[in-house]
Design a protein around this motif. Structure first.
Motif, short mmCIF file in Angstrom:
data_model
loop_
_atom_site.label_atom_id
_atom_site.label_comp_id
_atom_site.label_asym_id
_atom_site.label_seq_id
_atom_site.Cartn_x
_atom_site.Cartn_y
_atom_site.Cartn_z
N ASP A 1 55.23 16.06 51.74
CA ASP A 1 56.64 15.91 52.12
C ASP A 1 56.48 16.36 53.73
O ASP A 1 55.63 16.75 54.12
CB ASP A 1 57.59 16.84 51.48
N ASN A 2 57.57 16.30 54.57
CA ASN A 2 57.69 16.50 55.92
C ASN A 2 57.53 17.96 56.00
O ASN A 2 57.30 18.49 57.08
CB ASN A 2 58.75 16.09 56.34
N GLU B 1 53.30 16.65 56.29
CA GLU B 1 53.29 15.43 57.18
C GLU B 1 54.44 14.44 56.93
O GLU B 1 55.14 14.67 55.77
CB GLU B 1 52.03 14.69 56.98
N PRO B 2 54.92 13.73 57.81
CA PRO B 2 55.76 12.62 57.61
C PRO B 2 55.29 11.58 56.58
O PRO B 2 54.81 10.63 56.79
CB PRO B 2 56.12 11.89 58.97
N ASP C 1 53.24 5.64 55.33
CA ASP C 1 53.40 7.04 54.90
C ASP C 1 53.64 7.37 53.46
O ASP C 1 53.70 8.48 53.14
CB ASP C 1 54.84 7.54 55.82
N CYS D 1 64.79 14.88 50.83
CA CYS D 1 63.68 15.24 51.70
C CYS D 1 62.91 14.15 52.24
O CYS D 1 63.76 12.79 52.62
CB CYS D 1 62.93 16.14 50.78
N HIS D 2 61.90 14.16 52.91
CA HIS D 2 61.08 13.27 53.51
C HIS D 2 62.08 12.36 54.70
O HIS D 2 62.12 12.91 55.93
CB HIS D 2 60.58 12.32 52.70
N CYS D 3 62.48 11.41 54.62
CA CYS D 3 63.29 10.51 55.65
C CYS D 3 64.86 10.83 55.46
O CYS D 3 65.49 9.87 56.02
CB CYS D 3 62.97 8.91 55.20
N ASP E 1 67.76 13.30 57.21
CA ASP E 1 68.02 14.40 58.09
C ASP E 1 68.64 15.33 57.86
O ASP E 1 69.51 15.38 56.94
CB ASP E 1 68.16 13.64 59.56
#
Length: 279
Positions: free
Chosen positions: A8-9, A20-21, A69, A250-252, A254
Protein backbone atom coordinates in the motif's frame (compact mmCIF):
# COMPACT_ATOMS: atom_id res chain seq x y z
CA UNK A 1 -11.85 -15.23 5.50
CA UNK A 2 -8.47 -13.71 6.37
CA UNK A 3 -6.97 -10.69 4.65
CA UNK A 4 -3.47 -9.16 4.87
CA UNK A 5 -2.26 -5.97 3.14
CA UNK A 6 1.15 -6.64 1.55
CA UNK A 7 1.53 -3.44 -0.50
CA UNK A 8 0.00 0.00 0.00
CA UNK A 9 1.09 3.64 -0.15
CA UNK A 10 1.61 3.59 3.65
CA UNK A 11 2.43 1.20 6.45
CA UNK A 12 0.67 0.96 9.77
CA UNK A 13 2.31 2.92 12.60
CA UNK A 14 5.25 1.06 14.18
CA UNK A 15 5.09 -1.71 11.58
CA UNK A 16 8.46 -1.94 9.84
CA UNK A 17 7.42 -2.88 6.35
CA UNK A 18 8.04 -1.27 2.96
CA UNK A 19 5.46 0.92 1.21
CA UNK A 20 5.01 2.30 -2.30
CA UNK A 21 2.24 3.70 -4.51
CA UNK A 22 0.67 0.35 -5.32
CA UNK A 23 -1.52 -2.39 -3.90
CA UNK A 24 -1.34 -6.08 -3.05
CA UNK A 25 -3.57 -8.04 -0.69
CA UNK A 26 -3.25 -11.67 0.40
CA UNK A 27 -6.53 -13.48 1.06
CA UNK A 28 -7.27 -16.86 2.63
CA UNK A 29 -10.75 -18.34 2.31
CA UNK A 30 -10.95 -21.85 3.69
CA UNK A 31 -8.05 -23.73 2.14
CA UNK A 32 -7.72 -21.39 -0.86
CA UNK A 33 -5.04 -18.70 -0.97
CA UNK A 34 -5.44 -15.76 -3.33
CA UNK A 35 -3.08 -12.89 -4.13
CA UNK A 36 -4.95 -9.79 -5.29
CA UNK A 37 -2.56 -7.59 -7.31
CA UNK A 38 1.23 -7.47 -6.96
CA UNK A 39 2.17 -3.83 -6.38
CA UNK A 40 4.84 -2.00 -8.38
CA UNK A 41 8.37 -2.97 -7.40
CA UNK A 42 8.32 -6.37 -5.76
CA UNK A 43 8.23 -5.28 -2.11
CA UNK A 44 5.32 -7.71 -1.71
CA UNK A 45 7.92 -10.52 -1.46
CA UNK A 46 9.82 -8.82 1.37
CA UNK A 47 6.67 -7.80 3.24
CA UNK A 48 5.07 -11.24 2.86
CA UNK A 49 8.19 -12.92 4.23
CA UNK A 50 8.14 -10.63 7.29
CA UNK A 51 4.46 -11.47 7.83
CA UNK A 52 5.05 -15.21 7.56
CA UNK A 53 3.06 -15.50 4.33
CA UNK A 54 4.42 -17.99 1.79
CA UNK A 55 3.77 -16.60 -1.70
CA UNK A 56 4.84 -19.94 -3.21
CA UNK A 57 1.61 -21.42 -1.81
CA UNK A 58 -0.77 -19.01 -3.52
CA UNK A 59 -3.37 -20.82 -5.60
CA UNK A 60 -4.68 -17.90 -7.65
CA UNK A 61 -3.25 -14.51 -8.60
CA UNK A 62 -6.01 -12.05 -9.42
CA UNK A 63 -5.25 -8.82 -11.28
CA UNK A 64 -7.67 -5.96 -10.60
CA UNK A 65 -6.57 -4.13 -13.78
CA UNK A 66 -3.47 -3.77 -15.90
CA UNK A 67 -1.83 -0.62 -14.52
CA UNK A 68 1.83 -0.75 -13.48
CA UNK A 69 1.21 -0.08 -9.76
CA UNK A 70 -0.77 -3.33 -9.59
CA UNK A 71 1.16 -5.57 -12.02
CA UNK A 72 4.87 -4.76 -12.21
CA UNK A 73 5.46 -6.61 -8.95
CA UNK A 74 4.64 -9.81 -10.86
CA UNK A 75 8.29 -9.84 -11.98
CA UNK A 76 9.47 -10.44 -8.42
CA UNK A 77 6.82 -13.09 -7.88
CA UNK A 78 7.88 -14.96 -11.02
CA UNK A 79 11.52 -14.76 -9.93
CA UNK A 80 10.51 -16.23 -6.58
CA UNK A 81 8.85 -19.18 -8.34
CA UNK A 82 11.74 -19.62 -10.79
CA UNK A 83 14.30 -19.76 -7.98
CA UNK A 84 12.12 -22.24 -6.07
CA UNK A 85 12.18 -24.55 -9.10
CA UNK A 86 15.98 -24.27 -9.34
CA UNK A 87 16.28 -25.10 -5.64
CA UNK A 88 13.78 -27.96 -5.68
CA UNK A 89 11.46 -26.24 -3.20
CA UNK A 90 7.77 -27.03 -3.00
CA UNK A 91 5.48 -24.58 -4.77
CA UNK A 92 1.97 -24.32 -6.14
CA UNK A 93 1.65 -23.53 -9.84
CA UNK A 94 -0.66 -20.50 -9.74
CA UNK A 95 -3.59 -19.58 -11.95
CA UNK A 96 -3.58 -15.97 -13.15
CA UNK A 97 -7.08 -14.48 -13.37
CA UNK A 98 -7.96 -11.17 -14.99
CA UNK A 99 -10.19 -9.37 -17.48
CA UNK A 100 -9.10 -9.94 -21.13
CA UNK A 101 -7.94 -6.31 -21.45
CA UNK A 102 -5.61 -6.46 -18.44
CA UNK A 103 -2.47 -7.22 -20.47
CA UNK A 104 -2.90 -4.68 -23.27
CA UNK A 105 -0.31 -1.95 -23.81
CA UNK A 106 -1.39 1.43 -22.39
CA UNK A 107 0.09 4.92 -22.40
CA UNK A 108 -0.75 8.16 -20.62
CA UNK A 109 0.70 11.68 -20.38
CA UNK A 110 3.71 10.87 -22.54
CA UNK A 111 4.63 7.68 -20.66
CA UNK A 112 4.97 4.94 -23.26
CA UNK A 113 3.86 2.03 -21.07
CA UNK A 114 1.81 2.26 -17.89
CA UNK A 115 0.35 -1.23 -18.32
CA UNK A 116 1.63 -4.68 -17.49
CA UNK A 117 4.83 -5.37 -19.44
CA UNK A 118 4.30 -9.14 -19.27
CA UNK A 119 2.31 -10.73 -22.05
CA UNK A 120 -0.30 -13.44 -21.64
CA UNK A 121 2.05 -15.80 -23.48
CA UNK A 122 4.82 -15.12 -20.96
CA UNK A 123 2.49 -15.73 -18.02
CA UNK A 124 1.44 -19.08 -19.55
CA UNK A 125 5.03 -20.26 -19.05
CA UNK A 126 4.65 -19.77 -15.29
CA UNK A 127 1.14 -21.09 -14.67
CA UNK A 128 -2.39 -21.22 -15.99
CA UNK A 129 -4.04 -18.04 -17.29
CA UNK A 130 -7.78 -17.45 -17.18
CA UNK A 131 -9.11 -14.28 -18.77
CA UNK A 132 -12.81 -13.57 -18.41
CA UNK A 133 -15.12 -10.54 -18.45
CA UNK A 134 -17.72 -12.55 -16.51
CA UNK A 135 -17.94 -13.11 -12.75
CA UNK A 136 -16.02 -16.19 -11.60
CA UNK A 137 -16.40 -17.94 -8.25
CA UNK A 138 -12.98 -18.78 -6.81
CA UNK A 139 -14.40 -20.49 -3.73
CA UNK A 140 -17.89 -21.06 -2.36
CA UNK A 141 -17.81 -17.52 -0.94
CA UNK A 142 -15.17 -15.56 -2.87
CA UNK A 143 -15.95 -14.21 -6.34
CA UNK A 144 -14.07 -12.34 -9.08
CA UNK A 145 -16.61 -9.71 -10.17
CA UNK A 146 -15.65 -9.51 -13.85
CA UNK A 147 -16.29 -6.42 -15.98
CA UNK A 148 -18.07 -3.83 -13.87
CA UNK A 149 -21.24 -2.22 -15.17
CA UNK A 150 -20.81 1.57 -14.89
CA UNK A 151 -24.08 2.40 -13.15
CA UNK A 152 -23.72 5.94 -11.78
CA UNK A 153 -23.32 9.13 -13.78
CA UNK A 154 -21.49 10.88 -10.92
CA UNK A 155 -18.69 8.28 -11.15
CA UNK A 156 -17.97 8.82 -14.84
CA UNK A 157 -14.46 10.24 -15.30
CA UNK A 158 -12.33 11.14 -18.37
CA UNK A 159 -10.35 8.36 -20.11
CA UNK A 160 -7.02 7.40 -18.56
CA UNK A 161 -4.79 7.78 -21.62
CA UNK A 162 -4.86 5.27 -24.45
CA UNK A 163 -5.01 1.51 -24.80
CA UNK A 164 -3.58 -0.41 -27.77
CA UNK A 165 -5.87 -3.22 -28.96
CA UNK A 166 -5.73 -5.61 -31.92
CA UNK A 167 -8.40 -3.38 -33.49
CA UNK A 168 -6.43 -0.17 -33.00
CA UNK A 169 -5.80 2.54 -30.43
CA UNK A 170 -8.71 3.79 -28.33
CA UNK A 171 -9.34 5.93 -25.28
CA UNK A 172 -8.62 3.92 -22.15
CA UNK A 173 -11.68 3.79 -19.92
CA UNK A 174 -10.04 0.89 -18.02
CA UNK A 175 -12.76 -1.61 -18.85
CA UNK A 176 -10.65 -4.28 -17.16
CA UNK A 177 -10.96 -2.63 -13.73
CA UNK A 178 -12.61 -5.14 -11.41
CA UNK A 179 -12.64 -6.39 -7.80
CA UNK A 180 -13.31 -9.32 -5.49
CA UNK A 181 -16.21 -9.88 -3.12
CA UNK A 182 -16.48 -12.38 -0.29
CA UNK A 183 -19.65 -13.51 1.46
CA UNK A 184 -19.21 -13.55 5.25
CA UNK A 185 -21.51 -13.88 8.23
CA UNK A 186 -21.38 -10.09 8.68
CA UNK A 187 -22.18 -9.36 5.02
CA UNK A 188 -20.05 -8.73 1.94
CA UNK A 189 -16.38 -7.81 2.05
CA UNK A 190 -15.49 -6.01 -1.19
CA UNK A 191 -11.79 -5.85 -2.14
CA UNK A 192 -10.91 -3.25 -4.76
CA UNK A 193 -7.79 -2.35 -6.69
CA UNK A 194 -8.22 1.20 -7.96
CA UNK A 195 -11.98 1.50 -8.65
CA UNK A 196 -11.56 3.15 -12.05
CA UNK A 197 -14.98 1.65 -12.78
CA UNK A 198 -16.47 3.50 -9.78
CA UNK A 199 -16.49 2.36 -6.17
CA UNK A 200 -20.29 2.50 -5.98
CA UNK A 201 -20.68 0.53 -9.20
CA UNK A 202 -18.30 -2.10 -7.83
CA UNK A 203 -20.17 -2.46 -4.55
CA UNK A 204 -23.50 -2.59 -6.36
CA UNK A 205 -22.25 -5.33 -8.68
CA UNK A 206 -20.95 -7.28 -5.68
CA UNK A 207 -24.36 -7.06 -4.00
CA UNK A 208 -26.04 -8.25 -7.20
CA UNK A 209 -23.64 -11.12 -7.99
CA UNK A 210 -23.66 -12.36 -4.40
CA UNK A 211 -27.39 -11.76 -3.83
CA UNK A 212 -26.53 -9.99 -0.58
CA UNK A 213 -27.37 -6.39 0.34
CA UNK A 214 -25.40 -6.18 3.59
CA UNK A 215 -21.87 -4.75 3.26
CA UNK A 216 -19.47 -5.55 6.07
CA UNK A 217 -16.42 -3.80 4.63
CA UNK A 218 -14.90 -2.27 1.52
CA UNK A 219 -11.09 -2.27 1.39
CA UNK A 220 -8.74 -1.01 -1.31
CA UNK A 221 -8.30 1.94 -3.64
CA UNK A 222 -11.38 4.10 -4.23
CA UNK A 223 -9.71 6.24 -6.96
CA UNK A 224 -10.55 9.50 -5.23
CA UNK A 225 -7.67 11.91 -5.86
CA UNK A 226 -8.81 15.54 -6.10
CA UNK A 227 -12.26 14.21 -6.91
CA UNK A 228 -14.83 16.84 -7.95
CA UNK A 229 -17.47 17.77 -5.34
CA UNK A 230 -20.32 16.23 -7.31
CA UNK A 231 -18.53 12.86 -7.39
CA UNK A 232 -17.82 12.97 -3.64
CA UNK A 233 -21.41 13.93 -2.83
CA UNK A 234 -22.77 11.14 -5.02
CA UNK A 235 -20.53 8.58 -3.32
CA UNK A 236 -21.48 9.86 0.14
CA UNK A 237 -25.16 9.58 -0.74
CA UNK A 238 -24.66 6.01 -1.93
CA UNK A 239 -22.79 4.86 1.17
CA UNK A 240 -25.24 6.66 3.46
CA UNK A 241 -27.93 4.44 1.92
CA UNK A 242 -25.93 1.19 1.84
CA UNK A 243 -24.56 1.74 5.36
CA UNK A 244 -21.42 -0.45 5.28
CA UNK A 245 -20.21 -1.57 8.69
CA UNK A 246 -16.68 -0.30 7.87
CA UNK A 247 -14.59 1.22 5.11
CA UNK A 248 -10.83 0.76 4.60
CA UNK A 249 -10.01 3.21 1.77
CA UNK A 250 -6.33 3.27 0.83
CA UNK A 251 -3.86 3.45 -2.07
CA UNK A 252 -5.39 5.97 -4.53
CA UNK A 253 -7.71 7.65 -2.01
CA UNK A 254 -6.59 11.04 -0.70
CA UNK A 255 -7.04 12.45 2.80
CA UNK A 256 -9.86 14.80 1.80
CA UNK A 257 -11.87 11.87 0.43
CA UNK A 258 -11.28 9.80 3.58
CA UNK A 259 -12.43 12.70 5.77
CA UNK A 260 -15.55 13.08 3.63
CA UNK A 261 -16.31 9.35 3.73
CA UNK A 262 -16.04 9.45 7.53
CA UNK A 263 -19.19 11.59 7.54
CA UNK A 264 -21.28 8.60 6.48
CA UNK A 265 -19.28 5.50 7.46
CA UNK A 266 -16.76 4.09 9.92
CA UNK A 267 -13.51 4.79 8.07
CA UNK A 268 -10.59 2.82 9.48
CA UNK A 269 -6.83 3.07 9.07
CA UNK A 270 -5.28 0.95 6.34
CA UNK A 271 -1.68 0.19 5.43
CA UNK A 272 0.91 -2.51 4.94
CA UNK A 273 0.75 -4.90 7.87
CA UNK A 274 -3.02 -4.68 8.35
CA UNK A 275 -4.57 -8.06 9.08
CA UNK A 276 -8.35 -8.54 9.12
CA UNK A 277 -10.52 -11.59 9.75
CA UNK A 278 -14.20 -12.07 8.97
CA UNK A 279 -16.59 -14.83 10.01
Amino acid sequence: MKLSVLVDNATLTDRYFLAEPGLSIHIEDGGTRVLFDAGYSGILVTNARKMGIDLLNVDEIVISHGHLDHTWGLDALLRLHTEAIFEGRERVEPTFIAHPDAFLTRSCNGVGEIGCHLSVEELFRHGKVLLTPAPLWLTENLVFLGEIERRFEFERVPPCGYVYTPDGIRDDTVLDDTALACKTEEGLVVITGCSHSGICSIVEQAREVCNEDRVADVIGGFHLLDAPPEQIEGILGYFAEVRPAALHPCHCTDLAAKIALARVADVRETGVGLHLEYG
